[in-house]
Motif scaffolding. Structure first.
Motif, PDB file in Angstrom:
ATOM      1  N   ARG A 160     -11.233   7.572  -7.444  1.00 46.58           N
ATOM      2  CA  ARG A 160     -12.345   6.631  -7.516  1.00 46.58           C
ATOM      3  C   ARG A 160     -12.251   5.593  -6.395  1.00 46.58           C
ATOM      4  N   ARG A 161     -11.032   5.140  -6.130  1.00 45.49           N
ATOM      5  CA  ARG A 161     -10.851   4.143  -5.072  1.00 45.49           C
ATOM      6  C   ARG A 161     -11.211   4.724  -3.708  1.00 45.49           C
ATOM      7  N   VAL A 162     -10.752   5.938  -3.453  1.00 41.14           N
ATOM      8  CA  VAL A 162     -11.062   6.585  -2.173  1.00 41.14           C
ATOM      9  C   VAL A 162     -12.571   6.798  -2.040  1.00 41.14           C
ATOM     10  N   SER A 163     -13.221   7.234  -3.122  1.00 48.80           N
ATOM     11  CA  SER A 163     -14.670   7.456  -3.091  1.00 48.80           C
ATOM     12  C   SER A 163     -15.414   6.155  -2.824  1.00 48.80           C
ATOM     13  N   ALA A 164     -14.976   5.069  -3.488  1.00 46.36           N
ATOM     14  CA  ALA A 164     -15.633   3.776  -3.290  1.00 46.36           C
ATOM     15  C   ALA A 164     -15.470   3.296  -1.856  1.00 46.36           C
ATOM     16  N   GLU A 165     -14.281   3.493  -1.283  1.00 49.43           N
ATOM     17  CA  GLU A 165     -14.050   3.069   0.102  1.00 49.43           C
ATOM     18  C   GLU A 165     -14.876   3.903   1.064  1.00 49.43           C
ATOM     19  N   SER A 166     -14.982   5.196   0.774  1.00 49.25           N
ATOM     20  CA  SER A 166     -15.781   6.069   1.634  1.00 49.25           C
ATOM     21  C   SER A 166     -17.250   5.656   1.611  1.00 49.25           C
TER      22      SER A 166
ATOM     23  N   GLN B  40       0.807  17.224 -10.641  1.00 54.37           N
ATOM     24  CA  GLN B  40      -0.034  16.666 -11.690  1.00 54.37           C
ATOM     25  C   GLN B  40      -0.509  15.246 -11.367  1.00 54.37           C
ATOM     26  N   LEU B  41       0.096  14.627 -10.352  1.00 51.39           N
ATOM     27  CA  LEU B  41      -0.326  13.271  -9.991  1.00 51.39           C
ATOM     28  C   LEU B  41      -1.706  13.266  -9.346  1.00 51.39           C
ATOM     29  N   GLY B  42      -2.071  14.348  -8.689  1.00 51.25           N
ATOM     30  CA  GLY B  42      -3.391  14.433  -8.053  1.00 51.25           C
ATOM     31  C   GLY B  42      -3.446  13.718  -6.724  1.00 51.25           C
ATOM     32  N   LEU B  43      -3.350  12.387  -6.747  1.00 57.62           N
ATOM     33  CA  LEU B  43      -3.460  11.585  -5.528  1.00 57.62           C
ATOM     34  C   LEU B  43      -2.846  10.216  -5.781  1.00 57.62           C
ATOM     35  N   VAL B  44      -2.196   9.671  -4.766  1.00 60.22           N
ATOM     36  CA  VAL B  44      -1.680   8.296  -4.815  1.00 60.22           C
ATOM     37  C   VAL B  44      -2.306   7.524  -3.669  1.00 60.22           C
ATOM     38  N   LYS B  45      -2.978   6.422  -3.989  1.00 62.56           N
ATOM     39  CA  LYS B  45      -3.642   5.599  -2.975  1.00 62.56           C
ATOM     40  C   LYS B  45      -3.043   4.196  -2.985  1.00 62.56           C
ATOM     41  N   VAL B  46      -2.370   3.820  -1.892  1.00 62.80           N
ATOM     42  CA  VAL B  46      -1.809   2.483  -1.779  1.00 62.80           C
ATOM     43  C   VAL B  46      -2.941   1.469  -1.620  1.00 62.80           C
ATOM     44  N   LEU B  47      -2.927   0.448  -2.455  1.00 65.23           N
ATOM     45  CA  LEU B  47      -3.992  -0.558  -2.437  1.00 65.23           C
ATOM     46  C   LEU B  47      -3.635  -1.774  -1.595  1.00 65.23           C
ATOM     47  N   GLY B  48      -2.333  -2.009  -1.419  1.00 65.84           N
ATOM     48  CA  GLY B  48      -1.960  -3.173  -0.617  1.00 65.84           C
ATOM     49  C   GLY B  48      -0.492  -3.498  -0.750  1.00 65.84           C
ATOM     50  N   GLU B  49      -0.004  -4.337   0.162  1.00 66.60           N
ATOM     51  CA  GLU B  49       1.381  -4.775   0.177  1.00 66.60           C
ATOM     52  C   GLU B  49       1.395  -6.269   0.434  1.00 66.60           C
ATOM     53  N   SER B  50       2.262  -7.007  -0.285  1.00 62.78           N
ATOM     54  CA  SER B  50       2.259  -8.458  -0.145  1.00 62.78           C
ATOM     55  C   SER B  50       3.632  -9.006  -0.495  1.00 62.78           C
ATOM     56  N   SER B  51       3.840 -10.282  -0.183  1.00 62.72           N
ATOM     57  CA  SER B  51       5.076 -10.971  -0.545  1.00 62.72           C
ATOM     58  C   SER B  51       4.887 -11.650  -1.895  1.00 62.72           C
ATOM     59  N   ILE B  52       5.921 -11.557  -2.740  1.00 62.39           N
ATOM     60  CA  ILE B  52       5.867 -12.259  -4.039  1.00 62.39           C
ATOM     61  C   ILE B  52       7.020 -13.236  -4.169  1.00 62.39           C
ATOM     62  N   GLY B  53       7.779 -13.426  -3.101  1.00 63.57           N
ATOM     63  CA  GLY B  53       8.912 -14.347  -3.131  1.00 63.57           C
ATOM     64  C   GLY B  53       9.820 -14.083  -1.961  1.00 63.57           C
ATOM     65  N   SER B  54      10.845 -14.885  -1.836  1.00 60.37           N
ATOM     66  CA  SER B  54      11.766 -14.757  -0.715  1.00 60.37           C
ATOM     67  C   SER B  54      12.419 -13.380  -0.713  1.00 60.37           C
ATOM     68  N   GLY B  55      12.109 -12.581   0.313  1.00 63.40           N
ATOM     69  CA  GLY B  55      12.741 -11.281   0.468  1.00 63.40           C
ATOM     70  C   GLY B  55      12.290 -10.224  -0.503  1.00 63.40           C
ATOM     71  N   VAL B  56      11.254 -10.486  -1.274  1.00 62.80           N
ATOM     72  CA  VAL B  56      10.757  -9.502  -2.239  1.00 62.80           C
ATOM     73  C   VAL B  56       9.294  -9.207  -1.937  1.00 62.80           C
ATOM     74  N   ARG B  57       8.992  -7.932  -1.753  1.00 60.86           N
ATOM     75  CA  ARG B  57       7.638  -7.481  -1.451  1.00 60.86           C
ATOM     76  C   ARG B  57       7.076  -6.717  -2.649  1.00 60.86           C
ATOM     77  N   ARG B  58       5.775  -6.543  -2.661  1.00 60.39           N
ATOM     78  CA  ARG B  58       5.117  -5.803  -3.741  1.00 60.39           C
ATOM     79  C   ARG B  58       4.086  -4.839  -3.168  1.00 60.39           C
ATOM     80  N   ILE B  59       4.146  -3.610  -3.646  1.00 72.49           N
ATOM     81  CA  ILE B  59       3.126  -2.610  -3.323  1.00 72.49           C
ATOM     82  C   ILE B  59       2.388  -2.265  -4.610  1.00 72.49           C
ATOM     83  N   GLU B  60       1.068  -2.200  -4.518  1.00 68.55           N
ATOM     84  CA  GLU B  60       0.253  -1.744  -5.637  1.00 68.55           C
ATOM     85  C   GLU B  60      -0.465  -0.469  -5.220  1.00 68.55           C
ATOM     86  N   ALA B  61      -0.604   0.435  -6.156  1.00 64.54           N
ATOM     87  CA  ALA B  61      -1.224   1.724  -5.836  1.00 64.54           C
ATOM     88  C   ALA B  61      -1.979   2.256  -7.045  1.00 64.54           C
TER      89      ALA B  61
END
Length: 888
Positions: free
Chosen positions: A715-721, A686-707
């Motif tokens: 929509r994101r994949v279509s826009a990138e295409s 039911q999720l359909g698709l998951v598209k990772v938008l980016g990965e970054s640091s938000i502090g010492s030893g802590v990373r963040r992924i947005e999707a």
């Protein structure tokens, strides 16, 4: 007697006397007015304030606490510590002084063979409040303490209140006499170094009102029920029972201190300065380990800042001890976990996660120290050269904001060089930076709200029944209406309200999942649009929204309905977060832990602990694994079980989160199994698709992924295409060749920019001869002022100034000033030759005058200095200021 045995013996004593033993609460306080638990009574505070009904009449606990008010005194005295454990027994309207005093005496003086602590009775003294004759009589007549070992003290020493309206009352404290070698005779009133406080018995018998001072406030009368709150420092009692001079030499602290001494090659007892540093390390390692174990992560705000500050003080003291920049915290964390685990076995099971957080923070701070110390030294040098003794607040702020230096570290380093710090300016800059974030937080969260308004609903009607796992619309009853925090009986159209219902389908924001939206409608009466749902106290849902039409009234029967499309979209994001968590653990290892998340419609944010970033290839593999699992259309199941059974099955728990005996498990076959209270899809397809938008640091030893998830991902994949197609068409290159083509264009562009920069520098320097020829005599000093052409950089100007100064006669005083405007920020550089400096001219003074004209500031060495400002139109005035400074 070991520290762990002291705690066990204390709890066993009170359990045998009818007290419920309550495990230590997390250091992360539930009380929104506190960052961290700082006293043994904090978990019981709602009972003492009457906000909640206590589930037992008597209790006893060994509560872990963190206090940072006196952090600068840690290690310098025998009693200050940032981490401490408070032994306490509590009575909620059950017994009072007549029982609390004899119990304390019995436990302390009973022989160790009979279950007590075996402290000689003739070494104990008691203090009571000035007019507390009742307590004094109990000590004298029931306990048998000689009258000359009972002393009366005033408000500061022997009267207690929370500092706010509520319970208060006199105290009675027990002191231990360490003997003549430690000070003067005469009891606690004579010498609190010889006579050390062991146990404070608080008798809550009065109610205080608002206003007054810390020592003087109105007493409204006696409480309807009198309560007992006691506190005995475990570390201090251990020092007495183990026969050592201070808490740092007790069994637990000594293990850490000895390990730190061995690692750094320093002998404890050799010098006071190194002893203080070792004591700081021993204390702070306990604080840091326990904070991380309770889910706190290093950061620049609130609890995270407390942890970061403590860890950085450890690192700095270790460097002062060892004289090198080796990494010691992994070994010291091992020692701390080993020393503390007899009381807190969860430290051993969570050791990998604790190590991960502390190791990464140490490595990051090592880099911070290298770069930040360089900046600090430059700022200190500028301060001294200008004749000042105070480091500017802006320099301190830059150290904090750019390099993560806690202000206390800057203060320490400044003091070592004989400098102070402009703390007022620093505080002002910090306040401005936080203003927007605070405003946002205040609008959303409770801040310092009075929880009694909410707890009365729980006490009278019970918790809100949540039906949202299976129902999207339910019939409910309005138990209460709040407007601006005050309880009302009715609310009209246009008013912002909080509705308390007996049952609800609305999910309250928690576990990273945003709250449901929807409507609450009283048939024929009014409609409320719900935009947020929070749980101000456990189990109670507060539905926040606006009355759209009509009115809403307490006791109304209402139809509560969620926005089903929003719920479905948020649920997809939450399920995607679980898949992403598993994929990251597979890619980075099982030590990768969740550090936070946010699940909103069509989008997720996942924070995790990791020692390094994910490169593009690794991120692509994680995304592919998530979507491959998604395509398998795995059933998503949830069920209730015991916490122990869930953990035995391998269910992941949010590190540091609090769980009850029964927990909800959400599993997706064997791929993902987590403890979770959120809402999810029925199957991963039911999720359909998951598209990772980016990965970054938000502090010492802590990373963040947005999707993005579902339709948003598509929509994101279509826009990138589409973007790739446009680039392919514009560059006349097939898609597969785009990276190579773009890289070639960027390389040519950079080469062109370097050539332009070289030509611009040549153009700026080409006027050097003309400027030398045009030097003007101002009172015997040769002066050259010039405004460089637009586009010249500060570096170009600096080279020109030095070139012109070098061409001027060396036997005459000379000053060169050149200004430019790079990126709309005017900059001026001033240089003075050796003859000019001998004549008393200083580049730093001249540039300061020029920078003031530009609306800014600046400084530097006597031979060359740089400044800037905000007003490009003021450059002529700035150059005149230099000339005026020469002739004065």
């Amino acid at each position: 007697m070991e520290t762990a045995e002291i705690a066990r013996r204390f709890l066993r004593f009170f359990e045998e006397r009818g007290h419920t033993v309550v495990p230590s609460a997390s250091l992360v306080a539930e009380d929104p007015t506190l960052l961290l638990v700082n006293a043994g009574m904090v978990p019981f505070k709602p009972y003492f304030l009457g906000q909640r009904t206590p589930p037992y009449p008597r209790a006893a606990s060994a509560q872990k606490c963190v206090r940072t008010n006196d952090i600068d005194e840690v290690g310098k005295t025998a009693r200050h510590a940032s981490f401490l454990q408070m032994l306490g027994n509590f009575s909620f309207g059950d017994y009072f002084k007549e029982r609390a005093i004899p119990l304390a005496w019995e436990l302390l003086t009973t022989s160790q063979d009979d279950g007590g602590f075996g402290i000689p009775a003739d070494r104990l003294w008691a203090t009571v409040y000035l007019d507390d004759d009742e307590a004094a009589d109990i000590w004298r007549n029931e306990v048998g303490l000689p009258p000359d070992r009972i002393q009366r003290m005033g408000v500061e020493e022997n009267y207690w209140s929370m500092g706010v309206p509520g319970p208060c009352g006199p105290c009675s404290e027990l002191y231990y006499d360490r003997g003549p070698a430690y000070g003067a005779d005469g009891g606690p009133m004579a010498d609190e170094n010889r006579y050390i406080e062991l146990w404070n018995l608080v008798f809550m018998q009065y109610e205080r009102g608002a206003g007054g001072t810390k020592k003087d406030y109105p007493i409204l009368g006696e409480l309807p029920e009198k309560n007992i709150d006691t506190g005995m420092g475990l570390e201090r009692l251990a020092s007495v029972l183990q026969g050592v001079d201070n808490i740092y030499e007790t069994d637990v602290m000594d293990q850490i201190l000895t390990r730190a001494a061995r690692l750094t090659g320093v002998s404890y007892g050799a010098a006071e300065s190194s002893d203080v540093a070792l004591r700081v390390v021993a204390d702070h390692m306990r604080s840091a380990t326990m904070l991380v174990a309770d889910g706190v992560r290093p950061g620049n705000e609130k609890r995270g800042y407390v942890l970061r500050r403590i860890l950085r003080r450890v690192v700095r003291n270790l460097r002062l001890l060892s004289g090198d920049d080796a990494l010691y915290l992994h070994e010291l964390t091992d020692t701390t976990i080993s020393a503390m685990s007899p009381m807190y076995p969860e430290l051993s099971s969570g050791a990998d996660a604790i190590h991960g957080v502390i190791d990464v923070e140490e490595k990051n701070f090592a880099e911070t120290l290298r770069s930040g110390t360089t900046l600090f030294n430059r700022a200190a040098e500028r301060t001294r050269e200008s004749g000042g003794t105070q480091l500017s607040g802006s320099d301190a702020f830059q150290l904090h904001d750019t390099y993560g230096f806690p202000i206390d570290l800057t203060l320490e380093m400044a003091a070592e060089q004989g400098l102070s710090v402009d703390e007022d300016t620093f505080a002002d800059l910090m306040s401005r930076q936080r203003e927007a974030a605070k405003a946002d937080a205040k609008a959303k969260k409770l801040g310092n709200a009075d929880l009694s308004t909410y707890t009365q609903f729980v006490d009278t009607s019970g918790a809100t029944e949540f039906l949202g796992y299976t129902e999207q619309e339910v019939e409910s009853r309005v138990l209460g209406i709040l407007v601006d925090g005050a309880s009302v009986t009715t609310a009209q159209a246009g008013q912002q309200v909080e509705l308390i219902l007996d049952r609800t389908p609305f999910y309250a924001e928690s576990g990273g999942q945003l709250a449901d939206h929807g409507t609450i409608e009283a048939a024929g009466r009014g409609v409320v649009d719900i935009a947020d749902v929070q749980q101000p106290v456990p189990g109670l849902s507060a539905h926040r929204g606006t009355v759209r039409t009509g009115e809403i009234v307490v006791d109304d029967r209402v139809r509560s309905a969620i926005d089903t499309q929003r719920r479905a979209s948020v649920s997809r994001s939450h399920s995607a977060t679980h898949l992403l968590h598993s994929a990251l653990r597979n890619a980075l290892g099982p030590d990768t832990g969740q550090a936070g998340s946010e699940n909103q419609p069509g989008r997720l944010r996942f924070d995790f602990t990791a020692p390094r970033s994910l490169d593009t290839a690794a991120l692509a593999e994680v995304e592919e694994e998530v979507n491959s699992t998604l395509a398998s259309d795995i059933e998503v199941r949830d069920y209730q079980t015991s916490l122990d059974e869930a953990l035995a099955m391998g269910a992941l728990a949010m590190f540091g989160e609090k769980y009850g005996d029964r927990v909800r498990v959400v599993e997706m076959s064997d791929y993902s199994r987590e403890l979770c209270g959120g809402t999810h899809v029925a199957a991963t397809g039911q999720l359909g698709l998951v598209k990772v938008l980016g990965e970054s640091s938000i502090g010492s030893g802590v990373r963040r992924i947005e999707a993005a998830v579902g339709v948003d991902a598509l929509r994101r994949v279509s826009a990138e295409s589409m973007l790739v197609s446009q680039l392919s068409e514009q560059l006349k290159a097939p898609r597969a060749e785009l990276p190579e083509r773009i890289e070639s264009m960027v390389t040519r562009l950079r080469s062109a920019e370097k050539e332009i920069q070289r030509l611009r520098a040549q153009q700026v320097l080409s006027v050097a001869g003309d400027l030398v020829a045009g030097a003007r005599d101002r009172g015997g000093t040769l002066v050259v002022t010039h405004q460089a052409p637009e586009g010249a950089t500060a570096d170009d100007v600096r080279k020109l100034v030095l070139d012109v100064r070098g061409r001027l006669p060396s036997d005459r005083p000379a000053v060169v000033a050149v200004a430019t405007v790079p990126e709309q920020r005017p900059t001026i550089v001033v240089a003075v030759n050796e003859a000019g400096r001998s004549a008393g001219l200083k580049a730093g003074d001249l540039v300061a005058a020029a920078a003031r004209a530009l609306g800014g500031g600046g400084g530097g060495k006597p031979d060359i200095a740089q400044g800037g400002g905000t007003d490009p139109e003021a450059i002529p005035a700035a150059l005149r200021a230099v000339e005026d400074g020469v002739v004065q």
